[in-house]
Scaffold this motif. Structure first.
Motif, PDB file in Angstrom:
ATOM      1  N   THR A 169      16.757   4.332  26.842  1.00 48.67           N
ATOM      2  CA  THR A 169      17.004   3.382  27.917  1.00 48.67           C
ATOM      3  C   THR A 169      17.233   1.986  27.346  1.00 48.67           C
ATOM      4  OG1 THR A 169      15.747   4.656  29.536  1.00 48.67           O
ATOM      5  CG2 THR A 169      16.011   2.300  29.984  1.00 48.67           C
ATOM      6  N   GLU A 170      16.397   1.578  26.412  1.00 45.13           N
ATOM      7  CA  GLU A 170      16.538   0.245  25.805  1.00 45.13           C
ATOM      8  C   GLU A 170      17.922   0.083  25.168  1.00 45.13           C
ATOM      9  OE1 GLU A 170      14.380  -2.617  22.465  1.00 45.13           O
ATOM     10  OE2 GLU A 170      13.486  -0.672  22.945  1.00 45.13           O
ATOM     11  N   GLN A 171      18.349   1.098  24.422  1.00 46.83           N
ATOM     12  CA  GLN A 171      19.667   1.033  23.790  1.00 46.83           C
ATOM     13  C   GLN A 171      20.786   1.003  24.827  1.00 46.83           C
ATOM     14  OE1 GLN A 171      20.269   3.720  20.261  1.00 46.83           O
ATOM     15  NE2 GLN A 171      18.259   4.443  20.945  1.00 46.83           N
ATOM     16  N   ALA A 172      20.724   1.896  25.807  1.00 47.54           N
ATOM     17  CA  ALA A 172      21.782   1.997  26.810  1.00 47.54           C
ATOM     18  C   ALA A 172      21.927   0.705  27.593  1.00 47.54           C
ATOM     19  CB  ALA A 172      21.499   3.174  27.749  1.00 47.54           C
ATOM     20  N   VAL A 173      20.825   0.137  28.016  1.00 41.45           N
ATOM     21  CA  VAL A 173      20.866  -1.105  28.796  1.00 41.45           C
ATOM     22  C   VAL A 173      21.420  -2.250  27.951  1.00 41.45           C
ATOM     23  CG1 VAL A 173      19.411  -2.833  29.945  1.00 41.45           C
ATOM     24  CG2 VAL A 173      19.088  -0.395  30.430  1.00 41.45           C
ATOM     25  N   ALA A 174      20.972  -2.360  26.710  1.00 42.18           N
ATOM     26  CA  ALA A 174      21.467  -3.429  25.831  1.00 42.18           C
ATOM     27  C   ALA A 174      22.974  -3.295  25.614  1.00 42.18           C
ATOM     28  CB  ALA A 174      20.725  -3.401  24.499  1.00 42.18           C
ATOM     29  N   LEU A 175      23.445  -2.094  25.381  1.00 39.17           N
ATOM     30  CA  LEU A 175      24.871  -1.884  25.153  1.00 39.17           C
ATOM     31  C   LEU A 175      25.685  -2.161  26.416  1.00 39.17           C
ATOM     32  CD1 LEU A 175      24.558   1.287  22.922  1.00 39.17           C
ATOM     33  CD2 LEU A 175      25.338  -0.981  22.176  1.00 39.17           C
ATOM     34  N   ALA A 176      25.180  -1.722  27.560  1.00 41.13           N
ATOM     35  CA  ALA A 176      25.864  -2.005  28.824  1.00 41.13           C
ATOM     36  C   ALA A 176      25.897  -3.504  29.095  1.00 41.13           C
ATOM     37  CB  ALA A 176      25.185  -1.261  29.971  1.00 41.13           C
ATOM     38  N   ASN A 177      24.777  -4.178  28.869  1.00 35.83           N
ATOM     39  CA  ASN A 177      24.729  -5.626  29.060  1.00 35.83           C
ATOM     40  C   ASN A 177      25.651  -6.349  28.089  1.00 35.83           C
ATOM     41  OD1 ASN A 177      22.922  -5.415  31.169  1.00 35.83           O
ATOM     42  ND2 ASN A 177      21.127  -5.861  29.915  1.00 35.83           N
ATOM     43  N   GLY A 178      25.896  -5.740  26.942  1.00 30.70           N
ATOM     44  CA  GLY A 178      26.803  -6.308  25.948  1.00 30.70           C
ATOM     45  C   GLY A 178      28.272  -6.073  26.264  1.00 30.70           C
ATOM     46  N   GLY A 179      28.550  -5.314  27.312  1.00 31.57           N
ATOM     47  CA  GLY A 179      29.927  -5.124  27.744  1.00 31.57           C
ATOM     48  C   GLY A 179      30.493  -3.728  27.576  1.00 31.57           C
ATOM     49  N   ALA A 180      29.694  -2.774  27.144  1.00 31.48           N
ATOM     50  CA  ALA A 180      30.204  -1.407  26.980  1.00 31.48           C
ATOM     51  C   ALA A 180      30.601  -0.812  28.325  1.00 31.48           C
ATOM     52  CB  ALA A 180      29.145  -0.524  26.322  1.00 31.48           C
ATOM     53  N   ASP A 181      31.715  -0.114  28.344  1.00 27.80           N
ATOM     54  CA  ASP A 181      32.171   0.602  29.543  1.00 27.80           C
ATOM     55  C   ASP A 181      31.724   2.058  29.511  1.00 27.80           C
ATOM     56  OD1 ASP A 181      33.707  -1.566  30.610  1.00 27.80           O
ATOM     57  OD2 ASP A 181      35.214  -1.147  29.091  1.00 27.80           O
ATOM     58  N   ALA A 182      31.519   2.567  28.296  1.00 26.08           N
ATOM     59  CA  ALA A 182      31.110   3.954  28.111  1.00 26.08           C
ATOM     60  C   ALA A 182      30.082   4.015  26.995  1.00 26.08           C
ATOM     61  CB  ALA A 182      32.309   4.827  27.752  1.00 26.08           C
TER      62      ALA A 182
END
Length: 190
Positions: free
Chosen positions: A25-38
């Motif tokens: 969860t920590e990784q996914a949220v950080a990556l999404a917040n960083g602009g990842a679309d997928a």
């Protein structure tokens, strides 16, 4: 963005489901917040760890979720380190909520053909991603060398797509030249 395996084995008691879920969860949220679309949950070998990572990404982000496994060929065909066949891996990832499934790393483009066929047989409608190595690495004069060049990788694109792949790219040892060649081969398919 990519999320890899933890290196911990759930069934061996090295980590709990809650700990894995929190880490993913920590990784996914950080990556999404960083602009990842997928989010590509990649190089997985265990269905339980992959399912937790998929669930963490789906429940905590709006990103498209991809899950790829890595396979080795043995006497009983292709299997992950934890014994999953390509069909079993595909089914587990879909059941957990992955929107795209596939295979990455550990094999060159030629080996991916059979892996994709097995995944496609188990997942008729789900998009399949292939990220092959530039061949199996060899240790030469103190360095890892990947033997498949751009033409060799691109030369197998038609067979990989015919086997059922929808998205094709590269993993270890793949440089911009093979990616350009792969793109040209895909474009030539029409």
């Amino acid at each position: 963005a990519s999320i890899g395996p933890t290196g911990k084995i759930l069934v061996a008691g090295e980590v709990t489901e809650a700990e894995l879920y929190a880490a993913f969860t920590e990784q996914a949220v950080a990556l999404a917040n960083g602009g990842a679309d997928a989010l590509c949950i990649e190089t997985m070998s265990a269905a339980d760890e992959a399912a937790i990572a998929i669930r963490a990404a789906r429940e905590n982000t709006d990103c498209e979720v991809v899950c790829t496994f890595t396979f080795q060929r043995g006497a009983r065909g292709y299997r992950t380190m934890m014994g999953l066949t390509p069909a079993q891996a595909a089914e587990a990832a879909i059941e957990a909520g992955a929107q795209i499934i596939g295979a990455n790393c550990g094999n060159g483009m030629e080996q991916m053909i059979e892996i994709v066929k097995e995944m496609r047989a188990a997942a008729e409608l789900t998009p399949i991603l292939v990220q092959a190595n530039a061949g199996l690495p060899r240790h030469v004069n103190g360095a890892d060398v990947f033997p498949e060049g751009p033409d060799e990788m691109a030369g197998r694109i038609k067979a990989v797509v015919q086997a059922g792949a929808n998205i094709v790219g590269g993993c270890c040892g793949t440089t911009p030249a093979p990616i350009r060649a792969i793109r040209q081969a895909v474009d030539a398919l029409g």
